[in-house]
Each structure stands twice: as C-alpha cells, then as structure tokens.
Design a protein around this motif. Structure first.
Motif, PDB file in Angstrom:
ATOM      1  N   UNK A  58      22.236  66.508 -39.123  1.00 41.27           N
ATOM      2  CA  UNK A  58      21.342  65.651 -39.886  1.00 41.27           C
ATOM      3  C   UNK A  58      22.052  64.360 -40.290  1.00 41.27           C
ATOM      4  N   UNK A  59      22.363  63.535 -39.306  1.00 42.32           N
ATOM      5  CA  UNK A  59      23.055  62.282 -39.571  1.00 42.32           C
ATOM      6  C   UNK A  59      22.065  61.147 -39.752  1.00 42.32           C
ATOM      7  N   UNK A  60      22.413  60.186 -40.596  1.00 42.48           N
ATOM      8  CA  UNK A  60      21.544  59.019 -40.767  1.00 42.48           C
ATOM      9  C   UNK A  60      21.434  58.222 -39.470  1.00 42.48           C
ATOM     10  N   UNK A  61      20.461  57.358 -39.405  1.00 44.95           N
ATOM     11  CA  UNK A  61      20.196  56.597 -38.193  1.00 44.95           C
ATOM     12  C   UNK A  61      21.384  55.718 -37.801  1.00 44.95           C
ATOM     13  N   UNK A  62      22.117  55.213 -38.797  1.00 40.83           N
ATOM     14  CA  UNK A  62      23.218  54.309 -38.477  1.00 40.83           C
ATOM     15  C   UNK A  62      24.420  55.040 -37.857  1.00 40.83           C
ATOM     16  N   UNK A 281      33.274  56.724 -41.956  1.00 39.21           N
ATOM     17  CA  UNK A 281      32.541  57.879 -42.465  1.00 39.21           C
ATOM     18  C   UNK A 281      33.109  59.175 -41.882  1.00 39.21           C
ATOM     19  N   UNK A 282      33.401  60.131 -42.742  1.00 43.11           N
ATOM     20  CA  UNK A 282      33.797  61.457 -42.262  1.00 43.11           C
ATOM     21  C   UNK A 282      32.586  62.158 -41.673  1.00 43.11           C
ATOM     22  N   UNK A 283      32.796  62.785 -40.515  1.00 41.91           N
ATOM     23  CA  UNK A 283      31.754  63.602 -39.895  1.00 41.91           C
ATOM     24  C   UNK A 283      32.332  64.961 -39.546  1.00 41.91           C
ATOM     25  N   UNK A 284      31.687  66.010 -40.005  1.00 43.31           N
ATOM     26  CA  UNK A 284      32.172  67.376 -39.812  1.00 43.31           C
ATOM     27  C   UNK A 284      32.159  67.735 -38.328  1.00 43.31           C
ATOM     28  N   UNK A 294      28.838  63.262 -48.638  1.00 40.93           N
ATOM     29  CA  UNK A 294      27.993  62.079 -48.831  1.00 40.93           C
ATOM     30  C   UNK A 294      27.963  61.259 -47.550  1.00 40.93           C
ATOM     31  N   UNK A 295      26.763  60.786 -47.196  1.00 41.11           N
ATOM     32  CA  UNK A 295      26.651  59.790 -46.127  1.00 41.11           C
ATOM     33  C   UNK A 295      26.693  58.424 -46.804  1.00 41.11           C
ATOM     34  N   UNK A 296      27.783  57.721 -46.627  1.00 40.03           N
ATOM     35  CA  UNK A 296      27.994  56.450 -47.316  1.00 40.03           C
ATOM     36  C   UNK A 296      27.211  55.355 -46.608  1.00 40.03           C
TER      37      UNK A 296
END
Length: 332
Positions: A58-62, A281-284, A294-296
């Motif tokens: 569930x990642x943001x569009x950016x 941004x950290x991504x698991x 948090x999605x910054x």
C-alpha cells in the motif's frame, strides 16, 4: 586473514570491539531451519508487528516505479552475471534499479553477498560469510566498469565483522583499478567497527567520494541497527574528512523518527564538515523486516533539502526514492 588481537578486559565499553569478541552480534536471531529457505548458516530477522497497519503493497502514488526494461538494463544485467559480481541494487531490492540500470549504471557490492550484521531494514542475507577474500574480485569489477564504459562507479559492500581488516584491502584495490581506467569512484563502506587501520587503507586509495551511512536517528539504533553505533559512524566520517576526502552520508525516514531528530543529524553533519547528505523513504523489503511507520510526503523531503543546505551541507539529495547511490555521479 589477519589474526585477532587479544583485548584487555578492562577496556572501555565505548571503544570498538574486535573481530572474534563475544559481543559481535548484539542481536542473535534464530537460524533458519530445514523448513526455511534451504540455506544453512543464514539467519532470519524477526517479524516485527506493524502497529500502524501500513502494508508493504500500500504505497502512495509518488512511490510507484517503472519495471526494469530496455537494452541498457539487459546489458547491465548480463555484464554483472558474466563477471560473477553482486550489486546492491538486486541484493537490497532497490526501487531505483530499473531507472539506474536502464541508464547503464549500477552499484557493485563487493566482499560477497552475506553480511555479518542483522539490520532491521536491509534485505541483504545475514550469516557467516565464507572464509577469506576473493582477490580476483577487483579485476572483475574493473572489467565490468570498463565494459559498461562508466565515467563514475559506486562500490559498496556487506559488513565483514569476522575480519580484522573488514575487507578494506579489496576496497582499496577496486578504487585503484577504477582510477586506472580514468573513471571516478565513490565507496559506500561499513564502519569497520571503528578501527582506524582499515579506514586508512581505504582513505589512502583516495576515492573521489567516501560514503558511510548513519541510516537513521540515534534513538532508533537499537531497533534499526543493533550492531552499529551512531557516534562511531560519525567518527569514521570525521576521519575521512580530516584526510581531505569528499564525504557523504544518508538516512532513511519513515521509521518513526521526528523532524527534530533529522535536523539534529544535519547539525552533526555540519559539525564534521560533511559534503553530501541523502534522505529517502524507508520501504519494508519483506514481511520479516521493520514496518513502515510513516509515508513521508514529498513536500517534507523538499523542506529537508532546503534546511540542510541552509545549515551548511554542500548538497542534500532528498526525495522519497533517493537512495545512497541515486544520482551519485552528480555528487563528485
């Protein structure tokens, strides 16, 4: 391999430990058994409950990235395979692999593909590396750089804490061979457990950029980098700057840090004269790694860049997809 030194039991706990010390691993994950991935000797990071329900997909569009494709991408992959090399792009599941490989660039990972540390964010395999070093590796890396016609190469590695030299001689020879090709070179090194001699081995080879990541804010080290030490990392970067090298370091955000803590790191970087800072941004990478807290928002990354450069850092590369070697050729 160098022999291990005997340490005085009264040595201050703040001094760096040596290979073979009993406190090599501050965290001891359980080994993968026969029902695991079939690689005996590797360890599996513990599953950390994601309390804020952020899910990997569930990642943001950016944060959408293109799938790897194109002739350049194919040529880079073939070159890496032909030379029996590793890239951090693949081993760490970098989201920029498609973009960078399609541009004909890659970050080479030396000293094998098994790391002696178990950082909670990293997808590189953890375990006991094979004994010894691959002394033919520098030649193969240089041949790949030559074949890819690179003007700038980035070299990183796993941690080799079982060795007193930390694998530094391989770093030095790779740097020298790349310079012999007329190309510039950035190295992204471990902290070498805070030991000066292996650091000096790398410094003396004169990389164009010396990079060592602090990765996150000090308050999160126990959870994110259990075998590392923030002050030790700053010390290594300070040593490199004192040797006249252009220095670089980076962090991930979205692990639970505050904005104030990020600004405090910037202050520390200014104090040691750091030249380049990266923020991404950290991504698991898998369900076995730390969750995203948090999605910054992209606007925050823009703000970090502005503030960091106002504080005195020469260049701040800051965006959700920024990684250590992202646009690295622009940092020389």
């Amino acid at each position: 391999m160098s022999t291990t030194e005997t340490r005085d039991p009264d040595t201050s706990e703040n001094e760096p430990t040596m290979p073979g010390d009993t406190d090599l691993g501050a965290v001891e994950p359980d080994p993968i058994g026969p029902s695991g991935d079939g690689d005996p000797g590797f360890v599996e990071l513990p599953v950390v409950e994601n309390t804020n329900k952020n899910k990997r997909g569930e990642r943001p569009e950016w944060l959408r990235v293109s799938l790897p494709q194109g002739e350049s991408y194919t040529e880079v992959r073939q070159t890496v395979e032909d030379h029996d090399l590793h890239t951090v792009c693949e081993s760490a599941n970098c989201p920029n692999m498609g973009e960078c490989w399609s541009r004909g660039t890659a970050t080479f990972m030396i000293l094998g593909d098994v790391c002696t540390r178990s950082c909670g964010f990293c997808a590189v395999k953890t375990g006991q590396p094979q004994d010894g070093l691959d002394w033919d590796e520098p030649r193969r890396v240089a041949d790949a750089v030559d074949k890819m016609d690179l003007d700038h190469a980035v070299i990183t590695s796993v941690n080799r804490d079982e060795r007193e030299d930390g694998g530094a001689p391989i770093f030095a020879e790779v740097i020298e061979r790349i310079h012999d090709l007329g190309a510039t070179c950035e190295v992204l090194t471990p902290d070498f457990r805070g030991m000066r001699d292996p650091c000096e081995t790398v410094f003396e080879a004169e990389p164009n950029i010396f990079n060592h990541n602090v990765e996150t804010v000090p308050s999160l080290y126990r959870r994110v980098r259990p075998q590392a030490d923030y002050e030790r990392s700053l010390k290594v970067l300070r040593w490199a700057k004192e040797e006249g090298l252009r220095t670089k370091s980076g962090i991930m955000v979205g692990l639970g840090e505050s904005k104030e803590e990020v600004l405090e790191i910037m202050e520390d970087f200014v104090e040691i004269g750091l030249d380049v800072m990266t923020i991404g941004q950290y991504m698991q990478p898998t369900d076995h790694h730390l969750p995203v807290e948090e999605w910054v928002e992209p606007e925050v990354f823009d703000w970090y860049k502005e503030v960091g450069e106002e504080k005195g850092i020469d260049h701040v590369e800051s965006s959700p997809l920024t990684r250590s070697s992202y646009h690295a050729e622009e940092h020389v």
